[in-house]
Design a protein around this motif. Structure first.
Motif, PDB file in Angstrom:
ATOM      1  N   GLN A  33       8.104  -9.831   5.544  1.00 32.02           N
ATOM      2  CA  GLN A  33       8.567  -8.541   5.031  1.00 32.02           C
ATOM      3  C   GLN A  33       7.673  -7.425   5.571  1.00 32.02           C
ATOM      4  OE1 GLN A  33       9.161  -8.717   0.717  1.00 32.02           O
ATOM      5  NE2 GLN A  33       9.366 -10.952   0.815  1.00 32.02           N
ATOM      6  N   TYR A  35       6.395  -3.476   4.665  1.00 29.45           N
ATOM      7  CA  TYR A  35       6.269  -2.477   3.611  1.00 29.45           C
ATOM      8  C   TYR A  35       5.614  -1.229   4.174  1.00 29.45           C
ATOM      9  CZ  TYR A  35       7.335  -6.001   0.057  1.00 29.45           C
ATOM     10  OH  TYR A  35       7.966  -6.959  -0.708  1.00 29.45           O
ATOM     11  N   ARG A  41      -0.164   5.826  -2.916  1.00 31.30           N
ATOM     12  CA  ARG A  41       1.071   5.420  -3.586  1.00 31.30           C
ATOM     13  C   ARG A  41       1.275   3.905  -3.493  1.00 31.30           C
ATOM     14  NH1 ARG A  41       3.568   9.363  -6.469  1.00 31.30           N
ATOM     15  NH2 ARG A  41       5.636   8.760  -5.775  1.00 31.30           N
ATOM     16  N   GLY A  42       2.336   3.448  -4.113  1.00 30.07           N
ATOM     17  CA  GLY A  42       2.650   2.029  -4.058  1.00 30.07           C
ATOM     18  C   GLY A  42       3.318   1.636  -2.755  1.00 30.07           C
ATOM     19  N   LEU A  43       3.545   0.349  -2.619  1.00 30.29           N
ATOM     20  CA  LEU A  43       4.186  -0.190  -1.418  1.00 30.29           C
ATOM     21  C   LEU A  43       5.699  -0.122  -1.579  1.00 30.29           C
ATOM     22  CD1 LEU A  43       1.676  -2.880  -1.794  1.00 30.29           C
ATOM     23  CD2 LEU A  43       2.037  -2.082   0.516  1.00 30.29           C
ATOM     24  N   PHE A 100      -0.616 -10.089   2.737  1.00 29.81           N
ATOM     25  CA  PHE A 100      -0.532  -8.851   3.506  1.00 29.81           C
ATOM     26  C   PHE A 100      -1.573  -8.798   4.603  1.00 29.81           C
ATOM     27  CE2 PHE A 100       2.441  -6.099   1.230  1.00 29.81           C
ATOM     28  CZ  PHE A 100       2.569  -6.749   0.014  1.00 29.81           C
TER      29      PHE A 100
ATOM     30  N   TYR B  35      -0.902  -7.434  -7.962  1.00 30.92           N
ATOM     31  CA  TYR B  35      -1.662  -7.421  -6.729  1.00 30.92           C
ATOM     32  C   TYR B  35      -2.770  -6.394  -6.892  1.00 30.92           C
ATOM     33  CZ  TYR B  35       1.933 -10.035  -4.142  1.00 30.92           C
ATOM     34  OH  TYR B  35       2.794 -11.000  -3.685  1.00 30.92           O
ATOM     35  N   GLN B  37      -5.736  -3.906  -4.525  1.00 29.71           N
ATOM     36  CA  GLN B  37      -6.201  -3.423  -3.222  1.00 29.71           C
ATOM     37  C   GLN B  37      -7.529  -2.726  -3.422  1.00 29.71           C
ATOM     38  OE1 GLN B  37      -3.730  -0.398  -1.336  1.00 29.71           O
ATOM     39  NE2 GLN B  37      -4.188  -1.205   0.694  1.00 29.71           N
ATOM     40  N   VAL B  43      -4.170  -5.640   0.668  1.00 32.47           N
ATOM     41  CA  VAL B  43      -3.533  -5.898  -0.621  1.00 32.47           C
ATOM     42  C   VAL B  43      -3.609  -7.405  -0.869  1.00 32.47           C
ATOM     43  CG1 VAL B  43      -1.374  -5.795  -1.890  1.00 32.47           C
ATOM     44  CG2 VAL B  43      -1.993  -3.934  -0.337  1.00 32.47           C
ATOM     45  N   MET B  89      -7.340  -0.655  -6.743  1.00 32.06           N
ATOM     46  CA  MET B  89      -6.002  -0.220  -7.128  1.00 32.06           C
ATOM     47  C   MET B  89      -5.237  -1.477  -7.512  1.00 32.06           C
ATOM     48  SD  MET B  89      -4.611   2.827  -7.033  1.00 32.06           S
ATOM     49  CE  MET B  89      -3.157   3.779  -6.667  1.00 32.06           C
ATOM     50  N   PHE B  91      -1.672  -3.110  -8.450  1.00 27.75           N
ATOM     51  CA  PHE B  91      -0.236  -2.881  -8.328  1.00 27.75           C
ATOM     52  C   PHE B  91       0.534  -3.948  -9.082  1.00 27.75           C
ATOM     53  CE2 PHE B  91      -0.271   0.526  -5.356  1.00 27.75           C
ATOM     54  CZ  PHE B  91      -1.304   0.295  -4.459  1.00 27.75           C
ATOM     55  N   LEU B 103       9.925  -7.460  -3.046  1.00 21.84           N
ATOM     56  CA  LEU B 103       9.191  -7.041  -4.227  1.00 21.84           C
ATOM     57  C   LEU B 103       9.263  -5.520  -4.356  1.00 21.84           C
ATOM     58  CD1 LEU B 103       8.133  -9.952  -3.960  1.00 21.84           C
ATOM     59  CD2 LEU B 103       5.866  -9.082  -4.596  1.00 21.84           C
ATOM     60  N   PHE B 105       7.314  -2.461  -5.956  1.00 19.23           N
ATOM     61  CA  PHE B 105       5.986  -2.167  -6.450  1.00 19.23           C
ATOM     62  C   PHE B 105       5.961  -0.862  -7.237  1.00 19.23           C
ATOM     63  CE2 PHE B 105       3.014  -5.154  -4.473  1.00 19.23           C
ATOM     64  CZ  PHE B 105       3.819  -5.775  -3.545  1.00 19.23           C
ATOM     65  N   GLY B 106       5.061  -0.834  -8.223  1.00 22.33           N
ATOM     66  CA  GLY B 106       4.758   0.427  -8.881  1.00 22.33           C
ATOM     67  C   GLY B 106       3.758   1.221  -8.052  1.00 22.33           C
ATOM     68  N   ASN B 107       3.420   2.415  -8.544  1.00 28.62           N
ATOM     69  CA  ASN B 107       2.495   3.270  -7.813  1.00 28.62           C
ATOM     70  C   ASN B 107       1.037   2.914  -8.051  1.00 28.62           C
ATOM     71  OD1 ASN B 107       4.258   4.894  -6.344  1.00 28.62           O
ATOM     72  ND2 ASN B 107       4.634   6.213  -8.103  1.00 28.62           N
TER      73      ASN B 107
END
Lengths: 110, 114
Positions: A33, A35, A41-43, A100, B35, B37, B43, B89, B91, B103, B105-107
């Motif tokens: 995948q 991203y 911010r998020g992925l 990742f 997850y 980071q 990540v 961070m 997630f 997936l 993801f949130g911020n």
């Protein structure tokens, strides 16, 4: 082992140009995948390519997968300033546990 | 478009304190993940959760970490006794299925341990 290593680490292009980044991995995968992450911010999921697929398109995105070489590429055509972000590949061995890479930072200048 | 929401966006805590990070996954999703980071690093997967059970966890997810789905909408990550190296961070993500579902993801929650 490390999975999903992107190349190059950073890419700077002008609007309208194409951006290509590559991802290599080491073990068998169910899917791979891509991203995008904007700073802080998020992925955001861009595209998923399964192990039995060789190429996939989504809008201005084109992803290829070569399982014999354990590599994938992401091409963004006709880039825009809004494409400025970090791009990550992530391998999925089948259970949603994504691994990742370190990402490619893309800067698109107007 | 439905999205994963995380609160708080930033949490500062002292070493040794407990923190709970909260997430509301997308409502029709069945699989949930955390997850993290660390600044400047990749990540990393922490844990996946399905049917009220942990389905997989990484080496990072030791006894100091726990997850819970206390009701039909929230999904939480608890760190019992925070360490400086927990600063990262975090997630939350959710997916409809596994092994082929993207997936969402949130911020993220930026956790700073002082």
């Amino acid at each position: 082992s490390q999975q999903g290593e992107e190349d190059p680490q950073a890419l700077s292009i002008q609007e309208g140009e194409n951006a290509t980044m590559n991802c290599s991995y080491k073990t068998s995968i169910n899917n791979l995948q891509w991203y995008r992450q904007n700073s802080g911010r998020g992925l955001v999921h861009l595209i998923l390519i399964r192990s039995n697929e060789r190429e996939k398109h989504s809008g201005r995105l084109r992803v290829t997968l070569d399982t014999s070489k354990k590599s994938s590429s992401l091409l963004i055509t006709a880039s825009r300033a809004a494409d400025t972000a970090s791009y990550f590949c992530a391998t999925d061995a089948g259970w949603g546990k994504l691994q990742f890479g370190a990402g490619t930072q893309v800067v698109v200048t107007p | 478009e439905p999205e994963v929401t995380q609160t708080p966006s930033h949490q500062v805590t002292q070493m040794g304190q407990e923190v709970i990070l909260r997430c509301v996954p997308i409502s029709n999703h069945l699989y949930f993940y955390w997850y993290r980071q660390i600044l400047g690093q990749k990540v990393e997967f922490l844990v996946s959760f399905y049917n009220n059970e942990i389905s997989e966890k990484s080496e990072i997810f030791d006894d100091q970490f726990s997850v819970e789905r206390p009701d039909g909408s929230n999904f939480t990550l608890k760190i019992r006794s925070t360490k400086l190296e927990d600063s990262a961070m975090y997630f939350c993500a959710s997916s409809v299925g596994q092994g082929g579902s993207p997936l969402h993801f949130g911020n993220g929650t930026r956790l700073t341990v002082t």
